[in-house]
Design an enzyme around this catalytic site. Structure first.
Site, short mmCIF file in Angstrom:
data_model
loop_
_atom_site.label_atom_id
_atom_site.label_comp_id
_atom_site.label_asym_id
_atom_site.label_seq_id
_atom_site.Cartn_x
_atom_site.Cartn_y
_atom_site.Cartn_z
N PHE A 11 0.83 -1.11 -0.10
CA PHE A 11 -0.09 0.09 0.10
C PHE A 11 1.00 1.15 0.05
O PHE A 11 0.98 1.99 -0.98
CB PHE A 11 -0.85 0.07 1.28
CG PHE A 11 -1.36 1.06 1.62
CD1 PHE A 11 -2.41 1.89 0.62
CD2 PHE A 11 -1.62 1.66 2.85
CE1 PHE A 11 -3.07 2.92 1.07
CE2 PHE A 11 -2.40 2.62 3.36
CZ PHE A 11 -3.04 3.37 2.25
N THR A 35 2.35 -9.86 1.47
CA THR A 35 1.40 -9.07 1.69
C THR A 35 1.00 -8.01 0.70
O THR A 35 -0.04 -7.54 0.39
CB THR A 35 1.51 -8.33 3.19
OG1 THR A 35 2.69 -7.56 3.06
CG2 THR A 35 1.90 -9.41 4.20
N VAL A 57 13.60 -9.51 1.54
CA VAL A 57 14.79 -8.84 1.94
C VAL A 57 15.34 -9.20 3.26
O VAL A 57 16.55 -8.93 3.69
CB VAL A 57 14.25 -7.26 2.40
CG1 VAL A 57 13.99 -6.50 1.07
CG2 VAL A 57 13.01 -7.10 3.06
N ALA A 119 10.90 2.71 7.68
CA ALA A 119 9.46 3.02 8.21
C ALA A 119 9.08 2.08 9.20
O ALA A 119 9.18 0.89 9.48
CB ALA A 119 8.58 2.13 6.68
N TYR A 150 5.28 -7.74 15.75
CA TYR A 150 5.65 -6.37 14.97
C TYR A 150 6.25 -5.30 15.79
O TYR A 150 7.13 -4.67 15.29
CB TYR A 150 4.20 -5.94 14.42
CG TYR A 150 4.16 -4.75 13.49
CD1 TYR A 150 4.79 -4.83 12.22
CD2 TYR A 150 3.44 -3.63 13.69
CE1 TYR A 150 4.71 -3.72 11.36
CE2 TYR A 150 3.40 -2.64 13.04
CZ TYR A 150 4.06 -2.49 11.85
OH TYR A 150 3.94 -1.62 11.01
N LYS A 154 10.05 -3.57 14.94
CA LYS A 154 10.18 -2.02 14.58
C LYS A 154 11.12 -1.47 15.54
O LYS A 154 11.68 -0.42 15.23
CB LYS A 154 8.68 -1.59 14.29
CG LYS A 154 8.04 -2.07 13.07
CD LYS A 154 8.77 -1.50 11.79
CE LYS A 154 7.83 -2.04 10.46
NZ LYS A 154 8.40 -1.53 9.45
#
Ligand code: UDP
Length: 318
Positions: A11, A35, A57, A119, A150, A154
């Site tokens: 997205f 995804t 990656v 990100a 998650y 991050k």
């Protein structure tokens, strides 16, 4: 610039490709499609300034030629346990994309002397105890909680990025992205906007989880991408929140969607989300305003209107 974007078929990644190509840059896209969707970048197939590699990656990546900047956007990101593409159902891949993927991208950045932009996410604040969330708030995350794969990936990615900046002098930036919506969201990823807008366009009742008093602040994708690109061009190394500071309850959000789409089917309250659904979330965007001279311009009504055609097309209603 010649720019590598990981998660290019996602997205946000696909919108970044479009905006940066428009700015005259050359883009190398990378995605493994776990995804992301080829549909999101199909319109770029004939663009000679766009090339694409299907890669994970988390494994060693090699990029031929020079690379001036890397935007690392590859990761599952939906918190919804019902979604096949959410991080609940891709826990190891999520941790690998955040940890090993970030390490690989930083390695490429170091070897090519490129700018690196990570990100990151409002999720690093967890279920926040301070409100709104400024970048100085270190967060409230349970390392073994249901969202941990998650959140902690991050958080690790941010630490690794700062380590490469401080120790190897890599030119890095970190964006903490808050709830974002717009065309090319995965209709099946279970998040609030895809679920509710899809239900509204199909004339169904909107599923509000719990009593709907939990809050979020929703940013239209073009505003978000504009902020990210300003950060890319900046010299800021510490994290910057990018998101819309207009906070609302999920119940208000659902009511707005029903009003804008003229859906008469109302709202149904369901007990669908597990524990640790953050109760309040709103970005403090003082740093983005001061450092980047950025703030969102698209209000919720306009943003939803600009999102509807994509949803109608995906639902076969257009
Ligand atoms: N939510 C909802 N109905 C839905 C999907 C989500 O009420 O059909 C709520 C969810 O419980 C959360 C908020 O909307 O409080 C935002 O959820 P989302 O999955 O978009 O992402 P989050 O902000 O939790 O990361």
């Amino acid at each position: 610039m010649r720019i590598l974007i990981t998660g290019a078929a996602g997205f946000l990644g696909s919108h970044l490709c479009d905006h940066l190509l428009n700015d005259g840059h050359e883009i190398i896209g990378m995605d493994n499609f776990i995804t992301g969707s080829p549909d999101n970048i199909a319109h770029l197939a004939d663009n000679e300034k766009f090339s694409f590699y299907k890669r994970d990656v988390s494994n060693y990546i090699f990029v031929p030629g020079n690379v001036d900047a890397i935007l690392h956007f590859a990761s599952p990101a939906s918190p919804n346990p019902q979604s096949k593409s959410g991080y609940f159902n891709l826990p190891i891949q999520t941790m690998k994309a955040g940890a090993l993927g970030t390490h690989n991208c930083l390695g490429v950045a170091r070897s090519h002397n490129s700018k690196f932009l990570l990100a990151s996410t409002s999720e690093i604040y967890g279920d926040p105890e301070v409100h709104p969330q400024a970048e100085t708030y270190p967060g409230n995350v349970d390392p073994v909680g249901t969202r941990a794969v998650y959140d902690e990936a991050k958080r690790f990615a941010e630490s690794l990025t700062m380590a490469y900046h401080r120790f190897h002098n890599v030119n890095t930036s970190i964006v903490r992205i808050f709830n974002t919506y717009g065309p090319r969201m995965d209709l099946e990823d279970g998040r609030a906007l895809p679920n509710l807008l899809k239900q509204a366009l199909l004339g169904q009742p909107l599923t509000v989880y719990g009593d709907g008093s939990q809050t979020r602040s929703f940013c239209f994708v073009d505003d978000l991408v504009d902020g990210i690109i300003k950060l890319l061009y900046s010299k800021e190394h510490f994290p910057v929140n990018i998101g819309n500071p207009v906070e609302m309850t999920i119940l208000q959000f659902a009511e707005a969607i029903n009003r804008i789409t003229e859906n008469k089917a109302g709202i149904t309250f369901v007990d669908a989300r597990s524990a640790r659904d953050p109760q309040r979330r709103r970005p403090d965007i003082t740093r983005a305003k001061t450092i980047l001279d950025w703030e969102p311009r698209v209000d919720l009504e306009e943003g939803i209107r600009r999102t509807i055609p994509f949803f109608k097309q995906k639902l076969g209603l257009a």
